[in-house]
Design a protein around this motif. Structure first.
Motif, PDB file in Angstrom:
ATOM      1  N   ILE A   1      28.893  12.821  13.690  1.00 14.45           N
ATOM      2  CA  ILE A   1      28.611  12.313  15.039  1.00 14.45           C
ATOM      3  C   ILE A   1      27.239  11.656  15.074  1.00 14.45           C
ATOM      4  O   ILE A   1      27.050  10.572  15.637  1.00 14.45           O
ATOM      5  CB  ILE A   1      28.687  13.449  16.082  1.00 14.45           C
ATOM      6  N   GLN A   2      26.255  12.324  14.444  1.00 19.78           N
ATOM      7  CA  GLN A   2      24.887  11.812  14.437  1.00 19.78           C
ATOM      8  C   GLN A   2      24.810  10.447  13.741  1.00 19.78           C
ATOM      9  O   GLN A   2      24.195   9.505  14.249  1.00 19.78           O
ATOM     10  CB  GLN A   2      23.968  12.829  13.748  1.00 19.78           C
ATOM     11  N   LYS A   3      25.470  10.329  12.599  1.00 17.70           N
ATOM     12  CA  LYS A   3      25.454   9.056  11.862  1.00 17.70           C
ATOM     13  C   LYS A   3      26.138   7.955  12.673  1.00 17.70           C
ATOM     14  O   LYS A   3      25.662   6.818  12.739  1.00 17.70           O
ATOM     15  CB  LYS A   3      26.149   9.221  10.509  1.00 17.70           C
ATOM     16  N   GLU A   4      27.265   8.284  13.288  1.00 18.09           N
ATOM     17  CA  GLU A   4      28.004   7.284  14.065  1.00 18.09           C
ATOM     18  C   GLU A   4      27.233   6.886  15.322  1.00 18.09           C
ATOM     19  O   GLU A   4      27.301   5.740  15.752  1.00 18.09           O
ATOM     20  CB  GLU A   4      29.386   7.819  14.425  1.00 18.09           C
ATOM     21  N   SER A   5      26.474   7.837  15.892  1.00 17.13           N
ATOM     22  CA  SER A   5      25.654   7.516  17.063  1.00 17.13           C
ATOM     23  C   SER A   5      24.659   6.418  16.726  1.00 17.13           C
ATOM     24  O   SER A   5      24.464   5.468  17.497  1.00 17.13           O
ATOM     25  CB  SER A   5      24.890   8.757  17.543  1.00 17.13           C
ATOM     26  N   LYS A   6      24.012   6.533  15.573  1.00 17.98           N
ATOM     27  CA  LYS A   6      23.033   5.537  15.155  1.00 17.98           C
ATOM     28  C   LYS A   6      23.688   4.177  14.960  1.00 17.98           C
ATOM     29  O   LYS A   6      23.151   3.141  15.383  1.00 17.98           O
ATOM     30  CB  LYS A   6      22.347   6.002  13.865  1.00 17.98           C
ATOM     31  N   VAL A   7      24.877   4.183  14.345  1.00 21.00           N
ATOM     32  CA  VAL A   7      25.600   2.926  14.130  1.00 21.00           C
ATOM     33  C   VAL A   7      25.955   2.277  15.463  1.00 21.00           C
ATOM     34  O   VAL A   7      25.791   1.068  15.660  1.00 21.00           O
ATOM     35  CB  VAL A   7      26.877   3.170  13.296  1.00 21.00           C
ATOM     36  N   LYS A   8      26.434   3.084  16.399  1.00 20.29           N
ATOM     37  CA  LYS A   8      26.865   2.558  17.699  1.00 20.29           C
ATOM     38  C   LYS A   8      25.693   1.995  18.500  1.00 20.29           C
ATOM     39  O   LYS A   8      25.809   0.951  19.133  1.00 20.29           O
ATOM     40  CB  LYS A   8      27.582   3.656  18.499  1.00 20.29           C
ATOM     41  N   LEU A   9      24.556   2.688  18.472  1.00 21.93           N
ATOM     42  CA  LEU A   9      23.400   2.226  19.227  1.00 21.93           C
ATOM     43  C   LEU A   9      22.887   0.894  18.677  1.00 21.93           C
ATOM     44  O   LEU A   9      22.519  -0.001  19.446  1.00 21.93           O
ATOM     45  CB  LEU A   9      22.295   3.286  19.190  1.00 21.93           C
ATOM     46  N   GLU A  10      22.869   0.764  17.363  1.00 23.67           N
ATOM     47  CA  GLU A  10      22.445  -0.518  16.781  1.00 23.67           C
ATOM     48  C   GLU A  10      23.466  -1.611  17.092  1.00 23.67           C
ATOM     49  O   GLU A  10      23.110  -2.746  17.432  1.00 23.67           O
ATOM     50  CB  GLU A  10      22.261  -0.395  15.265  1.00 23.67           C
ATOM     51  N   HIS A  11      24.750  -1.259  16.996  1.00 24.12           N
ATOM     52  CA  HIS A  11      25.814  -2.224  17.303  1.00 24.12           C
ATOM     53  C   HIS A  11      25.715  -2.688  18.757  1.00 24.12           C
ATOM     54  O   HIS A  11      25.830  -3.890  19.048  1.00 24.12           O
ATOM     55  CB  HIS A  11      27.176  -1.582  17.047  1.00 24.12           C
ATOM     56  N   ASN A  12      25.491  -1.760  19.678  1.00 16.89           N
ATOM     57  CA  ASN A  12      25.347  -2.113  21.096  1.00 16.89           C
ATOM     58  C   ASN A  12      24.197  -3.090  21.301  1.00 16.89           C
ATOM     59  O   ASN A  12      24.287  -4.027  22.097  1.00 16.89           O
ATOM     60  CB  ASN A  12      25.111  -0.856  21.933  1.00 16.89           C
ATOM     61  N   ALA A  13      23.081  -2.839  20.588  1.00 10.03           N
ATOM     62  CA  ALA A  13      21.912  -3.713  20.720  1.00 10.03           C
ATOM     63  C   ALA A  13      22.217  -5.116  20.211  1.00 10.03           C
ATOM     64  O   ALA A  13      21.817  -6.114  20.823  1.00 10.03           O
ATOM     65  CB  ALA A  13      20.734  -3.114  19.944  1.00 10.03           C
ATOM     66  N   ILE A  14      22.942  -5.205  19.102  1.00 13.58           N
ATOM     67  CA  ILE A  14      23.301  -6.515  18.543  1.00 13.58           C
ATOM     68  C   ILE A  14      24.197  -7.278  19.516  1.00 13.58           C
ATOM     69  O   ILE A  14      24.023  -8.484  19.741  1.00 13.58           O
ATOM     70  CB  ILE A  14      24.003  -6.338  17.171  1.00 13.58           C
ATOM     71  N   VAL A  15      25.156  -6.559  20.124  1.00 13.65           N
ATOM     72  CA  VAL A  15      26.059  -7.200  21.097  1.00 13.65           C
ATOM     73  C   VAL A  15      25.272  -7.668  22.316  1.00 13.65           C
ATOM     74  O   VAL A  15      25.468  -8.795  22.800  1.00 13.65           O
ATOM     75  CB  VAL A  15      27.171  -6.214  21.525  1.00 13.65           C
ATOM     76  N   ARG A  16      24.373  -6.822  22.830  1.00  8.82           N
ATOM     77  CA  ARG A  16      23.571  -7.212  23.993  1.00  8.82           C
ATOM     78  C   ARG A  16      22.720  -8.436  23.697  1.00  8.82           C
ATOM     79  O   ARG A  16      22.608  -9.344  24.520  1.00  8.82           O
ATOM     80  CB  ARG A  16      22.668  -6.044  24.429  1.00  8.82           C
ATOM     81  N   GLN A  17      22.125  -8.461  22.505  1.00  3.03           N
ATOM     82  CA  GLN A  17      21.290  -9.612  22.146  1.00  3.03           C
ATOM     83  C   GLN A  17      22.134 -10.879  22.043  1.00  3.03           C
ATOM     84  O   GLN A  17      21.739 -11.940  22.536  1.00  3.03           O
ATOM     85  CB  GLN A  17      20.589  -9.361  20.811  1.00  3.03           C
ATOM     86  N   SER A  18      23.298 -10.759  21.433  1.00  2.00           N
ATOM     87  CA  SER A  18      24.180 -11.923  21.274  1.00  2.00           C
ATOM     88  C   SER A  18      24.611 -12.474  22.632  1.00  2.00           C
ATOM     89  O   SER A  18      24.567 -13.688  22.863  1.00  2.00           O
ATOM     90  CB  SER A  18      25.404 -11.524  20.446  1.00  2.00           C
ATOM     91  N   LYS A  19      25.019 -11.580  23.545  1.00  2.00           N
ATOM     92  CA  LYS A  19      25.470 -12.023  24.864  1.00  2.00           C
ATOM     93  C   LYS A  19      24.323 -12.624  25.672  1.00  2.00           C
ATOM     94  O   LYS A  19      24.498 -13.603  26.388  1.00  2.00           O
ATOM     95  CB  LYS A  19      26.086 -10.849  25.628  1.00  2.00           C
ATOM     96  N   THR A  20      23.139 -12.019  25.553  1.00  2.00           N
ATOM     97  CA  THR A  20      21.988 -12.522  26.303  1.00  2.00           C
ATOM     98  C   THR A  20      21.586 -13.900  25.810  1.00  2.00           C
ATOM     99  O   THR A  20      21.253 -14.782  26.598  1.00  2.00           O
ATOM    100  CB  THR A  20      20.798 -11.549  26.184  1.00  2.00           C
ATOM    101  N   LYS A  21      21.618 -14.102  24.490  1.00  2.00           N
ATOM    102  CA  LYS A  21      21.280 -15.426  23.956  1.00  2.00           C
ATOM    103  C   LYS A  21      22.273 -16.471  24.437  1.00  2.00           C
ATOM    104  O   LYS A  21      21.906 -17.604  24.755  1.00  2.00           O
ATOM    105  CB  LYS A  21      21.264 -15.379  22.428  1.00  2.00           C
ATOM    106  N   ALA A  22      23.549 -16.074  24.509  1.00  2.00           N
ATOM    107  CA  ALA A  22      24.580 -17.018  24.946  1.00  2.00           C
ATOM    108  C   ALA A  22      24.409 -17.398  26.411  1.00  2.00           C
ATOM    109  O   ALA A  22      24.689 -18.532  26.813  1.00  2.00           O
ATOM    110  CB  ALA A  22      25.965 -16.420  24.714  1.00  2.00           C
ATOM    111  N   ASP A  23      23.938 -16.453  27.234  1.00  3.88           N
ATOM    112  CA  ASP A  23      23.790 -16.693  28.682  1.00  3.88           C
ATOM    113  C   ASP A  23      22.325 -16.728  29.106  1.00  3.88           C
ATOM    114  O   ASP A  23      22.000 -16.456  30.242  1.00  3.88           O
ATOM    115  CB  ASP A  23      24.497 -15.572  29.474  1.00  3.88           C
ATOM    116  N   TRP A  24      21.439 -17.078  28.180  1.00  4.36           N
ATOM    117  CA  TRP A  24      20.016 -16.935  28.442  1.00  4.36           C
ATOM    118  C   TRP A  24      19.561 -17.741  29.658  1.00  4.36           C
ATOM    119  O   TRP A  24      18.644 -17.358  30.366  1.00  4.36           O
ATOM    120  CB  TRP A  24      19.211 -17.365  27.224  1.00  4.36           C
ATOM    121  N   GLY A  25      20.218 -18.868  29.917  1.00  5.53           N
ATOM    122  CA  GLY A  25      19.826 -19.683  31.064  1.00  5.53           C
ATOM    123  C   GLY A  25      19.963 -18.942  32.378  1.00  5.53           C
ATOM    124  O   GLY A  25      19.275 -19.227  33.345  1.00  5.53           O
TER     125      GLY A  25
END
Length: 358
Positions: A271-295
């Motif tokens: 669970i601990q290892k997967e938590s770290k993976v998920k949190l990093e994955h969430n951050a990558i998705v948020r950054q990608s979406k924000t860059k796409a809609d940055w305007g």
């Protein structure tokens, strides 16, 4: 017309669209305002083309892929999970073990459950109350810290969903209780004590000009709120502190102690290892979406910074990793120092106003 049937023939390297609506008109797509539809369309296009979405709103076709990327099929995944069917069942199994191997009902706060399950470490609870101190110690902007804490909060929803499913299946029972602390003893609040807790929580929220506790945390006033509330409890009630906890009950089961304990520790590690993976994955998705809609998303500009993912990983190392250094005292000291400086500044301003206006 499905994207798959037109994507290869519609676009070519070097084409540029000033915004998403212009791309829709060129592709012959309906003008949907749904963010989910937009992301689905762009996700499908990225299979066929290398896209440059770094500039605000602009979508540029860099090149046509020789071979389309494989389509990710999420059908059959565990409902509500982020990426796979391992994380939630491990939480479910650990909660069952926790409740059914105890003689008494398990009484834990959500933060304690996060720690019991291996999702967070000892640093998390205090740093959540004290984001200003964490900002001082790490030099990570508050917006990034708040973003990270909000992402961790989603795990609480996962725990609640698992408990609801187990309760519906009559495997476990759980209910929320207000507990009070008096003379170091923890007990379930009486009806009168519950009313006092609600009354003074509302009073302190008014003092901090906040509608709820989440707003207090966003202002970085968690520790000050907690201290003020405890002051009220000490002065006007027969208890010194109060908190909400889950009382979880399961049928007593005789475990093979050593074997089942080790198996649960294995689950906790997973669970601990997967938590770290998920949190990093969430951050990558948020950054990608924000860059796409940055305007449109000026408030989230911090997510477009190159070191955003690095900062999130630093927070993961400090608040999730079980081997992290204990930073509770440094963050508390940093918070207290900043509060002291704020008080001194206010005192100087008050003195200056008195001298100015007599």
């Amino acid at each position: 017309m499905p994207i798959e049937s037109i994507a290869i023939t519609k676009l070519e390297g070097g084409q540029e669209f000033k915004n998403y609506p212009e791309l829709c008109r060129y592709m012959g797509w309906s003008q949907s305002r749904s963010p989910t539809t937009k992301e689905g369309r762009l996700k499908e296009l990225r299979r066929y083309y290398e896209l440059d979405e770094s500039a605000p709103r602009v979508i540029k076709v860099v090149a046509v892929r020789d071979d389309p990327l494989p389509k990710v099929d999420n059908r059959g995944k565990f409902k509500g999970d982020y990426r796979d069917s391992i994380f939630t069942p491990n939480i479910q199994a650990s909660l069952i073990y926790m409740a059914t191997s105890s003689k008494e009902p398990v009484v834990r706060t959500y933060n304690q459950l996060l720690q019991d399950l291996g999702i967070v470490n000892l640093n998390y609870s205090q740093c959540k109350l004290n984001p200003r101190g964490l900002e001082k110690v790490t030099d990570i902007p508050r917006e990034v810290i708040d973003d990270f804490l909000q992402s961790v909060k989603s795990f609480k929803k996962t725990i609640k969903r698992v408990l609801d499913n187990l309760s519906d299946s009559k495997i476990l029972r759980y209910e929320t209780k207000i507990k009070v602390i008096s003379d170091s003893k923890h007990s379930v609040a009486t009806e009168e004590q519950e009313e006092q807790v609600i009354q003074y929580r509302e009073k302190v929220l008014e003092i901090f000009d906040c509608k709820n506790f989440q707003e207090v945390l966003r202002k970085g006033k968690g520790m000050e709120y907690d201290k003020k509330l405890k002051d009220y409890f000490k002065q006007y009630t027969d208890f010194t502190s109060a908190y909400e906890a889950l009382m979880i009950t399961g049928k007593r089961y005789k475990f093979q102690r050593s074997q089942d304990y080790l198996f649960n520790e294995f689950r906790k590690s997973a669970i601990q290892k997967e938590s770290k993976v998920k949190l990093e994955h969430n951050a990558i998705v948020r950054q990608s979406k924000t860059k796409a809609d940055w305007g449109k998303e000026y408030d989230n500009e911090y997510r477009t910074k190159e070191n955003y993912i690095e900062q999130i990983n630093t927070l993961i190392d400090l608040l999730i990793d079980p081997q992290a250094d204990d930073i509770r005292k440094p963050t508390k000291d940093a918070q207290e120092q900043e509060t002291k400086l704020d008080d001194e500044l206010l005192e100087l301003l008050d003195t200056g106003m008195d001298e100015l206006f007599g």
